[in-house]
Design a protein around this motif. Structure first.
Motif, short mmCIF file in Angstrom:
data_model
loop_
_atom_site.label_atom_id
_atom_site.label_comp_id
_atom_site.label_asym_id
_atom_site.label_seq_id
_atom_site.Cartn_x
_atom_site.Cartn_y
_atom_site.Cartn_z
N THR A 179 -1.93 3.85 -38.12
CA THR A 179 -3.34 3.54 -37.82
C THR A 179 -3.73 4.20 -36.50
O THR A 179 -2.88 4.66 -35.74
N PHE A 180 -5.04 4.19 -36.22
CA PHE A 180 -5.55 4.83 -35.01
C PHE A 180 -5.95 3.82 -33.93
O PHE A 180 -6.46 4.18 -32.88
N GLY A 181 -5.70 2.52 -34.18
CA GLY A 181 -6.08 1.48 -33.23
C GLY A 181 -7.48 0.97 -33.50
O GLY A 181 -8.34 1.70 -33.99
N ASN A 182 -7.71 -0.31 -33.20
CA ASN A 182 -9.02 -0.89 -33.50
C ASN A 182 -9.84 -1.24 -32.26
O ASN A 182 -10.91 -1.84 -32.37
N SER A 183 -9.37 -0.89 -31.06
CA SER A 183 -10.18 -1.14 -29.86
C SER A 183 -11.25 -0.06 -29.73
O SER A 183 -11.06 1.09 -30.14
N GLY A 184 -12.38 -0.44 -29.19
CA GLY A 184 -13.51 0.48 -29.09
C GLY A 184 -13.28 1.60 -28.09
O GLY A 184 -12.51 1.46 -27.13
N ARG A 185 -13.95 2.69 -28.32
CA ARG A 185 -13.89 3.81 -27.37
C ARG A 185 -14.62 3.44 -26.08
O ARG A 185 -15.71 2.89 -26.10
N ASN A 186 -13.99 3.72 -24.94
CA ASN A 186 -14.56 3.42 -23.63
C ASN A 186 -15.02 1.96 -23.55
O ASN A 186 -16.13 1.65 -23.11
N LEU A 187 -14.14 1.09 -23.98
CA LEU A 187 -14.44 -0.34 -24.06
C LEU A 187 -14.66 -0.96 -22.68
O LEU A 187 -15.41 -1.92 -22.53
N LEU A 188 -14.00 -0.42 -21.64
CA LEU A 188 -14.03 -1.02 -20.31
C LEU A 188 -14.63 -0.05 -19.29
O LEU A 188 -14.68 1.16 -19.52
N GLN A 189 -15.09 -0.62 -18.18
CA GLN A 189 -15.70 0.17 -17.11
C GLN A 189 -14.87 0.00 -15.84
O GLN A 189 -14.51 -1.12 -15.47
N GLY A 190 -14.56 1.10 -15.17
CA GLY A 190 -13.74 1.07 -13.97
C GLY A 190 -14.49 0.60 -12.74
O GLY A 190 -15.68 0.28 -12.79
N PRO A 191 -13.80 0.55 -11.59
CA PRO A 191 -14.43 0.11 -10.34
C PRO A 191 -15.59 1.02 -9.96
O PRO A 191 -15.53 2.24 -10.14
N GLY A 192 -16.63 0.43 -9.42
CA GLY A 192 -17.82 1.19 -9.06
C GLY A 192 -17.72 1.84 -7.69
O GLY A 192 -16.70 1.78 -7.00
N VAL A 193 -18.81 2.48 -7.30
CA VAL A 193 -18.92 3.18 -6.02
C VAL A 193 -20.01 2.51 -5.20
O VAL A 193 -21.08 2.18 -5.72
N ASN A 194 -19.74 2.28 -3.91
CA ASN A 194 -20.73 1.72 -2.99
C ASN A 194 -20.56 2.44 -1.65
O ASN A 194 -19.62 2.15 -0.91
N ASN A 195 -21.42 3.39 -1.37
CA ASN A 195 -21.23 4.25 -0.20
C ASN A 195 -22.51 4.35 0.62
O ASN A 195 -23.60 4.55 0.08
N VAL A 196 -22.37 4.23 1.94
CA VAL A 196 -23.49 4.36 2.87
C VAL A 196 -23.15 5.45 3.89
O VAL A 196 -22.08 5.43 4.50
N ASP A 197 -24.06 6.42 4.05
CA ASP A 197 -23.95 7.42 5.10
C ASP A 197 -25.10 7.20 6.09
O ASP A 197 -26.24 6.93 5.67
N LEU A 198 -24.80 7.31 7.38
CA LEU A 198 -25.81 7.07 8.41
C LEU A 198 -25.85 8.24 9.38
O LEU A 198 -24.83 8.90 9.62
N GLY A 199 -27.03 8.46 9.97
CA GLY A 199 -27.18 9.47 10.99
C GLY A 199 -28.12 8.98 12.09
O GLY A 199 -29.13 8.33 11.81
N ILE A 200 -27.78 9.27 13.34
CA ILE A 200 -28.62 8.92 14.49
C ILE A 200 -28.76 10.17 15.34
O ILE A 200 -27.76 10.81 15.68
N ASN A 201 -29.99 10.53 15.68
CA ASN A 201 -30.16 11.72 16.52
C ASN A 201 -31.38 11.58 17.41
O ASN A 201 -32.30 10.80 17.14
N LYS A 202 -31.37 12.36 18.47
CA LYS A 202 -32.49 12.39 19.41
C LYS A 202 -32.53 13.76 20.07
O LYS A 202 -31.49 14.33 20.41
N SER A 203 -33.73 14.28 20.21
CA SER A 203 -33.92 15.58 20.85
C SER A 203 -34.45 15.38 22.27
O SER A 203 -35.38 14.60 22.50
N PHE A 204 -33.85 16.10 23.21
CA PHE A 204 -34.25 16.04 24.62
C PHE A 204 -34.85 17.39 25.02
O PHE A 204 -34.22 18.44 24.81
N PRO A 205 -36.07 17.39 25.57
CA PRO A 205 -36.67 18.65 26.01
C PRO A 205 -35.88 19.25 27.17
O PRO A 205 -35.35 18.53 28.02
N PHE A 206 -35.81 20.58 27.17
CA PHE A 206 -35.03 21.28 28.18
C PHE A 206 -35.75 22.57 28.55
O PHE A 206 -35.97 23.43 27.70
N MET A 207 -36.17 22.65 29.81
CA MET A 207 -36.85 23.84 30.33
C MET A 207 -38.07 24.21 29.47
O MET A 207 -38.33 25.38 29.19
#
Length: 228
Positions: free
Chosen positions: A164-192
């Motif tokens: 037999t070929f097995g009776n469980s469904g294709r892609n029956l389960l879902q793996g761990p998800g992704v939760n990602n945060v990227d941050l940026g902080i910047n400031k420009s200082f005038p010069f001459m």
């Protein structure tokens, strides 16, 4: 032959705030379901047909199925404090804070039958496991240490019966998800007068969250169900 079929249904939402009062952001959310017969440009000679005698046996959750996806990005500029003295204005005014946030469901996966996934003796090597009746799947349950050791109820699956070929469904389960945060902080200082010097601090995966691979998916493996 063009025998493959696929379907995609989704609720897609977008929230947007145009740049006003120093703030701009956009957020997108998708709730969807993706079904197909094979997630490949060609099903020939690549093991994507589990049962050569029944193409419909593989009709199910697509390899490209990510039920929930959320993306957001933003930019915020703090007040310039033009009415403050030069020291306060230079230190506290005119900072820019930006970031991106992505949350997404994990990869879908099937449970392999074991013994080279060829109990069917079709020599395709894509047999799926049999489902044990009366057992719940219990996916991603308990603390992190618990679900890393056993991501799903391994007692819910067994080797597919010979021939037999097995009776469980294709892609029956879902793996761990992704939760990602990227941050940026910047400031420009005038010069001459003509120039600016920019301070920039960027943090990728700012919250230091790991992204985990799929668990062992072969019933005859000694680490079946574990994320290693």
């Amino acid at each position: 032959n063009s025998w493959g079929t696929a379907s995609y249904n989704a609720l897609q939402l977008t929230f947007e705030k145009r740049f006003t009062n120093g703030l701009q952001f956009t957020a997108n959310y998708t709730w969807s379901k993706n079904l197909d017969s094979a997630s490949a440009s060609s099903a020939a000679f690549n093991g994507s047909i589990t049962d050569p005698f029944n193409i419909g046996f593989d009709r199910g959750i697509s390899n490209l199925n990510y039920p929930r996806i959320f993306n957001a990005f933003w930019v915020y500029q703090t007040p310039a404090l033009k009415d403050s003295n030069p020291l306060v204005r230079g230190v506290l005014g005119g900072w820019e804070v930006s970031g991106t946030w992505r949350m997404q469901s994990g990869d879908p996966f099937s449970i392999a039958g074991g013994n080279g996934n060829d109990n069917s003796q079709s020599h395709v090597g894509s047999d799926r496991a049999d489902v044990v009746s009366g057992q719940s799947l219990d996916v991603h349950q308990g603390s992190k240490s618990q679900w890393l050791h056993q991501y799903f109820n391994t007692s819910a699956f067994q080797q597919n019966a010979a021939g037999t070929f097995g009776n469980s469904g294709r892609n029956l389960l879902q793996g761990p998800g992704v939760n990602n945060v990227d941050l940026g902080i910047n400031k420009s200082f005038p010069f001459m007068e003509r120039y600016r010097i920019q301070f920039r601090w960027e943090m990728f995966n700012a919250l230091n969250r790991p992204t985990f691979d799929l668990p062992d998916r072969t019933v005859t493996s000694g680490s079946f169900g574990q994320i290693t």
